[in-house]
Design an enzyme around this catalytic site. Structure first.
Site, PDB file in Angstrom:
ATOM      1  N   ARG A   4       3.851  -0.090  -4.937  1.00 26.73           N
ATOM      2  CA  ARG A   4       3.525  -0.807  -3.549  1.00 26.73           C
ATOM      3  C   ARG A   4       2.330  -1.526  -3.650  1.00 26.73           C
ATOM      4  O   ARG A   4       1.759  -2.105  -2.432  1.00 26.73           O
ATOM      5  CB  ARG A   4       3.702   0.342  -2.453  1.00 26.73           C
ATOM      6  CG  ARG A   4       4.815   1.219  -2.473  1.00 26.73           C
ATOM      7  CD  ARG A   4       4.794   2.318  -1.596  1.00 26.73           C
ATOM      8  NE  ARG A   4       4.626   1.711  -0.227  1.00 26.73           N
ATOM      9  CZ  ARG A   4       5.608   1.241   0.788  1.00 26.73           C
ATOM     10  NH1 ARG A   4       6.931   1.579   0.230  1.00 26.73           N
ATOM     11  NH2 ARG A   4       5.637   0.765   1.881  1.00 26.73           N
ATOM     12  N   TRP A  35      -2.830  -2.702  -1.827  1.00 30.22           N
ATOM     13  CA  TRP A  35      -2.445  -4.158  -1.876  1.00 30.22           C
ATOM     14  C   TRP A  35      -3.403  -4.880  -0.848  1.00 30.22           C
ATOM     15  O   TRP A  35      -3.014  -4.721   0.177  1.00 30.22           O
ATOM     16  CB  TRP A  35      -0.882  -4.352  -1.642  1.00 30.22           C
ATOM     17  CG  TRP A  35      -0.609  -5.610  -2.102  1.00 30.22           C
ATOM     18  CD1 TRP A  35      -0.280  -6.182  -3.504  1.00 30.22           C
ATOM     19  CD2 TRP A  35      -0.602  -6.885  -1.295  1.00 30.22           C
ATOM     20  NE1 TRP A  35       0.107  -7.560  -3.300  1.00 30.22           N
ATOM     21  CE2 TRP A  35       0.028  -7.808  -1.806  1.00 30.22           C
ATOM     22  CE3 TRP A  35      -0.713  -6.859   0.222  1.00 30.22           C
ATOM     23  CZ2 TRP A  35       0.285  -9.191  -1.373  1.00 30.22           C
ATOM     24  CZ3 TRP A  35      -0.353  -8.220   0.829  1.00 30.22           C
ATOM     25  CH2 TRP A  35      -0.032  -9.317   0.029  1.00 30.22           C
ATOM     26  N   GLU A  65      17.809 -17.172  -8.593  1.00 27.17           N
ATOM     27  CA  GLU A  65      17.292 -15.596  -9.016  1.00 27.17           C
ATOM     28  C   GLU A  65      16.777 -15.578 -10.563  1.00 27.17           C
ATOM     29  O   GLU A  65      15.650 -15.225 -10.708  1.00 27.17           O
ATOM     30  CB  GLU A  65      18.451 -14.714  -8.864  1.00 27.17           C
ATOM     31  CG  GLU A  65      17.925 -13.271  -9.291  1.00 27.17           C
ATOM     32  CD  GLU A  65      16.790 -12.683  -8.740  1.00 27.17           C
ATOM     33  OE1 GLU A  65      16.353 -13.211  -7.540  1.00 27.17           O
ATOM     34  OE2 GLU A  65      16.310 -11.529  -9.008  1.00 27.17           O
ATOM     35  N   LYS A 118       5.767  -4.356  -4.258  1.00 26.26           N
ATOM     36  CA  LYS A 118       7.435  -3.856  -3.971  1.00 26.26           C
ATOM     37  C   LYS A 118       7.800  -4.234  -2.647  1.00 26.26           C
ATOM     38  O   LYS A 118       8.707  -4.749  -2.387  1.00 26.26           O
ATOM     39  CB  LYS A 118       7.712  -2.713  -4.692  1.00 26.26           C
ATOM     40  CG  LYS A 118       9.375  -2.574  -4.553  1.00 26.26           C
ATOM     41  CD  LYS A 118       9.686  -2.485  -5.835  1.00 26.26           C
ATOM     42  CE  LYS A 118      11.147  -2.298  -5.927  1.00 26.26           C
ATOM     43  NZ  LYS A 118      11.790  -3.731  -6.650  1.00 26.26           N
ATOM     44  N   HIS A 140      18.695 -35.570  -8.493  1.00 31.38           N
ATOM     45  CA  HIS A 140      18.170 -36.013  -7.460  1.00 31.38           C
ATOM     46  C   HIS A 140      16.562 -35.847  -7.543  1.00 31.38           C
ATOM     47  O   HIS A 140      16.037 -35.825  -6.348  1.00 31.38           O
ATOM     48  CB  HIS A 140      18.560 -35.454  -6.168  1.00 31.38           C
ATOM     49  CG  HIS A 140      20.059 -35.855  -6.053  1.00 31.38           C
ATOM     50  ND1 HIS A 140      20.671 -37.064  -5.792  1.00 31.38           N
ATOM     51  CD2 HIS A 140      21.197 -34.832  -6.065  1.00 31.38           C
ATOM     52  CE1 HIS A 140      22.022 -37.005  -5.813  1.00 31.38           C
ATOM     53  NE2 HIS A 140      22.404 -35.845  -5.935  1.00 31.38           N
ATOM     54  N   GLU A 182       7.827 -14.606 -11.855  1.00 30.02           N
ATOM     55  CA  GLU A 182       7.266 -13.491 -11.409  1.00 30.02           C
ATOM     56  C   GLU A 182       6.559 -12.506 -12.377  1.00 30.02           C
ATOM     57  O   GLU A 182       5.674 -11.904 -12.160  1.00 30.02           O
ATOM     58  CB  GLU A 182       7.656 -12.728 -10.061  1.00 30.02           C
ATOM     59  CG  GLU A 182       9.080 -11.726 -10.543  1.00 30.02           C
ATOM     60  CD  GLU A 182       9.777 -10.980  -9.103  1.00 30.02           C
ATOM     61  OE1 GLU A 182      10.881 -10.903  -9.447  1.00 30.02           O
ATOM     62  OE2 GLU A 182       9.052 -10.462  -8.604  1.00 30.02           O
ATOM     63  N   ASN A 190      -1.461   2.185   5.984  1.00 28.62           N
ATOM     64  CA  ASN A 190      -0.836   1.173   5.508  1.00 28.62           C
ATOM     65  C   ASN A 190      -0.252   0.227   6.655  1.00 28.62           C
ATOM     66  O   ASN A 190       0.250   1.054   7.673  1.00 28.62           O
ATOM     67  CB  ASN A 190       0.414   1.652   4.516  1.00 28.62           C
ATOM     68  CG  ASN A 190       1.365   0.540   4.457  1.00 28.62           C
ATOM     69  OD1 ASN A 190       1.081  -0.540   4.245  1.00 28.62           O
ATOM     70  ND2 ASN A 190       2.702   1.118   4.059  1.00 28.62           N
ATOM     71  N   GLY A 191      -0.548  -0.953   6.424  1.00 25.82           N
ATOM     72  CA  GLY A 191      -0.056  -1.836   7.714  1.00 25.82           C
ATOM     73  C   GLY A 191      -1.293  -2.867   7.871  1.00 25.82           C
ATOM     74  O   GLY A 191      -2.213  -2.991   7.322  1.00 25.82           O
ATOM     75  N   CYS A 193       0.851  -1.219  -0.062  1.00 20.45           N
ATOM     76  CA  CYS A 193      -0.141  -0.106  -0.170  1.00 20.45           C
ATOM     77  C   CYS A 193       0.986   1.335  -0.072  1.00 20.45           C
ATOM     78  O   CYS A 193       1.922   1.212   0.692  1.00 20.45           O
ATOM     79  CB  CYS A 193      -0.859   0.150   1.127  1.00 20.45           C
ATOM     80  SG  CYS A 193      -1.940  -1.297   1.416  1.00 20.45           S
ATOM     81  N   LYS A 251      12.882 -14.497 -11.225  1.00 21.39           N
ATOM     82  CA  LYS A 251      12.433 -13.377 -12.103  1.00 21.39           C
ATOM     83  C   LYS A 251      11.570 -14.067 -13.116  1.00 21.39           C
ATOM     84  O   LYS A 251      10.666 -13.310 -13.519  1.00 21.39           O
ATOM     85  CB  LYS A 251      13.686 -12.916 -12.739  1.00 21.39           C
ATOM     86  CG  LYS A 251      13.984 -11.341 -12.888  1.00 21.39           C
ATOM     87  CD  LYS A 251      14.262 -10.612 -11.671  1.00 21.39           C
ATOM     88  CE  LYS A 251      13.407 -10.654 -10.392  1.00 21.39           C
ATOM     89  NZ  LYS A 251      14.104 -10.098  -9.205  1.00 21.39           N
TER      90      LYS A 251
HETATM   91  C1  F6R Z   1      11.572 -10.274  -6.479  1.00 19.46           C
HETATM   92  C2  F6R Z   1      11.667  -8.984  -5.371  1.00 19.46           C
HETATM   93  C3  F6R Z   1      11.312  -9.772  -4.082  1.00 19.46           C
HETATM   94  C4  F6R Z   1      11.945  -9.012  -2.982  1.00 19.46           C
HETATM   95  C5  F6R Z   1      11.541  -9.640  -1.585  1.00 19.46           C
HETATM   96  C6  F6R Z   1      12.462  -8.945  -0.310  1.00 19.46           C
HETATM   97  O1  F6R Z   1      11.796  -9.547  -7.595  1.00 19.46           O
HETATM   98  O2  F6R Z   1      11.694  -8.000  -5.498  1.00 19.46           O
HETATM   99  O3  F6R Z   1      11.698 -10.987  -3.943  1.00 19.46           O
HETATM  100  O4  F6R Z   1      13.504  -9.104  -3.106  1.00 19.46           O
HETATM  101  O5  F6R Z   1      10.198  -8.979  -1.273  1.00 19.46           O
HETATM  102  O6  F6R Z   1      12.414  -7.387  -0.637  1.00 19.46           O
HETATM  103  P1  F6R Z   1      13.436  -6.558  -0.053  1.00 19.46           P
HETATM  104  O7  F6R Z   1      14.758  -6.624  -0.424  1.00 19.46           O
HETATM  105  O8  F6R Z   1      12.865  -5.045   0.135  1.00 19.46           O
HETATM  106  O9  F6R Z   1      13.476  -6.904   1.451  1.00 19.46           O
END
Ligand code: F6R
Length: 595
Positions: free
Chosen positions: A28, A74, A470, A590, A493, A477, A100-101, A2, A474
């Site tokens: 967000r 969100w 990673e 995010k 395995h 997502e 937010n929260g 949010c 990527k």
């Molecule tokens: C994936 C992504 C998330 C963040 C995770 C942690 O692309 O961005 O997996 O890495 O939510 O976020 P931070 O780094 O802000 O703690």
């Protein structure tokens, strides 16, 4: 999760500031949006959907108001809908609130307020706040008193802002959710994050947990829980408003991938000296650590932490890596000798914050490795090292991952007291080599060829194992397609059962363990799967693969960082061809501020 924005002032059109801010905060949360402007009465506009939908619906006029608040959501309590969108109001629409929260005791408060005759229109936890304020107003409280009394009743995390009809002050409080205030020439701002108002001002006040603020055209007054005025410092952020825009790229993600050489240069500046053969991180000058090191992180940051922990082990330190949500201080040995490093781009991730708090309580020394100055992690920890990547708006982390890895390479140098001439030289050369990858990459063609695949697998060993994880994260997502990453040796395995001619396998092959990974490639090829080798030895490795994505040799520790960039590009181009919502993938946000 949010995003909150607020503005009180005479210099700008309130609605315009709110809509601009909301667009900048959509990373967000983006399932509904709304705003309220105080102009004698309260003008409230809100709807399910993104900010552009809201913008198209509201009249372009200004509301002649001086104060307004906005929110992009969100969802946690209740699905995305017009009713659940913020702001929420009391029964008589005297006050509008954005939040937010998570209000943990909202159910009890809602029952109490309903019994007292308050009527609720949404499923949200937030809606109790305007009704609590209303009840305090009915008991004779001033807006400031009513807001404080309402906040005093809340348990949980909140960044909350309220505007009252016929009042140009915005009332604000924060506890464990981000909130920053902006000091402008023609008014004052509040937001979940600086880019939301960066176009108007770069002067900021970071509100602490437990603090309140009154934001009005004439100024900002910050107070403590008892109402005593606190003297606060005004910081200037060095982010350029242009950093928060798309600069002609179709997506923030592609822009941020291309910003990586610059991000790296900023991360390394004045820290790595080839001339003096030193790595010096000024922020860490008082950090002493000889005991075990534990990393806590989530998602992409966890993959960076895996990389950092491995580097430290190779430098002779005891280092372990934990998913922050699995960090249970009761079952993990933590002493005052332990250094716990929270790797978090946003500095607000709830799981990481809770692990860091547990570590602090257990007596460990804590260090935040973060991108956001003044973030919760930066404030919670004993030490902080900034990765200096600049604002990252695309939900999928790209440039911050690369900057985290570079920062961790420097941290490993600092903590192992062994300035390695090779690492220093390789770090200095990394930005140019990354630029070369961006200039020469054939990832788009690879993406075109495999866009219809059933699933994607990623393998790598050693420093390339986190790159494989990673790469898969990527891919899943932003493309919504099945993707898995494995340590290369693990494929046989179990996961090998999934490999067919319709499941391309991206094999990251750099450094000394290449021979073993080539063995794994052969196992895959024998099952008919196409193999895309991401490698610094295209001649030697290319013969075992159907395609090659080449990267320059940047030394044993840093070449994996370059390999990751090729995988970022493949995911981007697959998602692009599938017409996905690349910057705002479904269901994600995010900054994940719920556990
Ligand atoms: C994936 C992504 C998330 C963040 C995770 C942690 O692309 O961005 O997996 O890495 O939510 O976020 P931070 O780094 O802000 O703690």
């Amino acid at each position: 999760m949010c995003g909150i924005i607020g503005y009180s002032g005479t210099g700008n059109d309130v609605q315009e500031v709110l809509l601009t801010g909301l667009s900048g905060l959509e990373y967000r949360g983006y399932d509904s949006a709304g705003f309220a402007i105080s102009n004698g009465s309260l003008a409230v506009h809100k709807r399910e959907g993104d900010v552009s939908g809201l913008e198209a619906e509201v009249p372009a006029s200004n509301h002649d108001g001086l104060a307004g608040i906005g929110h992009t959501r969100w969802s946690t309590h209740g699905p995305p809908s017009d009713e659940n969108a913020h702001p929420h109001t009391d029964c008589e629409s005297r006050v509008a609130v954005v939040h937010n929260g998570i209000i943990e005791n909202y159910q009890a408060l809602r029952t109490e307020l309903s019994t007292a005759g308050h009527e609720f229109e949404s499923d949200t936890d937030t809606e109790v706040i305007p009704h609590l304020i209303e009840s305090a107003l009915e008991n004779g409280a001033t807006p400031d008193q009513a807001f404080r009394q309402a906040v005093d009743r809340l348990e949980g995390s909140y960044a909350v802002a309220a505007v009252f009809q016929a009042d140009e002050t915005i009332y604000v409080a924060r506890n464990e959710s981000p909130l920053v205030l902006g000091v402008g020439d023609d008014g004052h701002y509040l937001a979940s994050d600086v880019p939301a108002f960066l176009e108007y001002t770069d002067r900021v006040i970071y509100l602490e947990d437990g603090q309140f603020a009154r934001v009005s055209p004439s100024g900002i007054v910050v107070t403590d829980e008892q109402g005593a005025v606190i003297d606060t410092a005004i910081d200037t952020v060095d982010w350029d408003p242009e950093d928060a825009g798309k600069s002609g790229y179709d997506h923030y993600m592609l822009k941020e991938i291309h910003e990586q050489p610059t991000a790296l240069r900023k991360c390394l500046r004045e820290r790595v000296s080839e001339l003096e053969n030193t790595i010096t991180v000024d922020e860490l000058s008082s950090l002493e650590s000889t005991g075990p090191i534990q990393f806590v992180a989530c998602g992409t940051s966890y993959h960076a932490a895996l990389y950092g922990a491995r580097l430290l082990r190779e430098n002779g330190r005891s280092a372990q890596c934990f998913l922050a949500s699995e960090y249970d201080a009761r079952s993990i040995p933590i002493t005052d000798e332990t250094l716990v490093v929270g790797v978090t781009q946003s500095g607000e991730t709830a799981d990481t914050m809770s692990a860091l708090r547990a570590a602090n309580q257990a007596g460990a020394t804590t260090l935040a490795l973060t991108n956001v100055v003044g973030s919760s992690a930066a404030r919670e920890c004993d030490h902080v090292m900034y990765i200096r990547a600049g604002p990252e708006i695309g939900v999928a982390a790209t440039k911050t991952f690369v900057s985290q890895q570079a920062a961790l390479a420097m941290l490993s140098g600092v903590l192992s007291n062994g300035d390695s001439p090779t690492l220093i030289k390789d770090l200095r050369g990394l930005p140019d080599k990354l630029q070369h990858v961006l200039d020469e990459s054939t990832a788009q063609a690879v993406a075109t060829e495999f866009v219809d695949a059933d699933a994607y697998f990623f393998i790598g060993r050693g420093y390339n194992a986190p790159v494989a994880l990673e790469g898969a994260l990527k891919m899943k997502e932003i493309t919504y397609k099945h993707a898995e990453g494995f340590a290369a040796g693990e494929l046989k395995h179990g996961p090998l059962a999934l490999v067919t001619e319709r499941t391309p396998v991206f094999a990251v092959v750099t450094g000394t363990d290449a021979a073993k990974t080539i063995g794994n490639i052969k196992e895959v090829e024998a099952r008919g799967a196409p193999v895309i080798a991401v490698t610094d030895s295209p001649e030697a490795v290319g013969q075992y693969a159907s395609h090659v994505l080449a990267v320059p040799d940047a030394g044993p520790y840093l070449t994996p960082i370059l390999a990751n960039v090729q995988l970022q590009l493949v995911s981007y181009w697959v998602a692009n061809q599938l017409d996905r919502s690349i910057d705002k993938p479904r269901n994600l946000a995010k900054s994940v501020t719920v556990e």
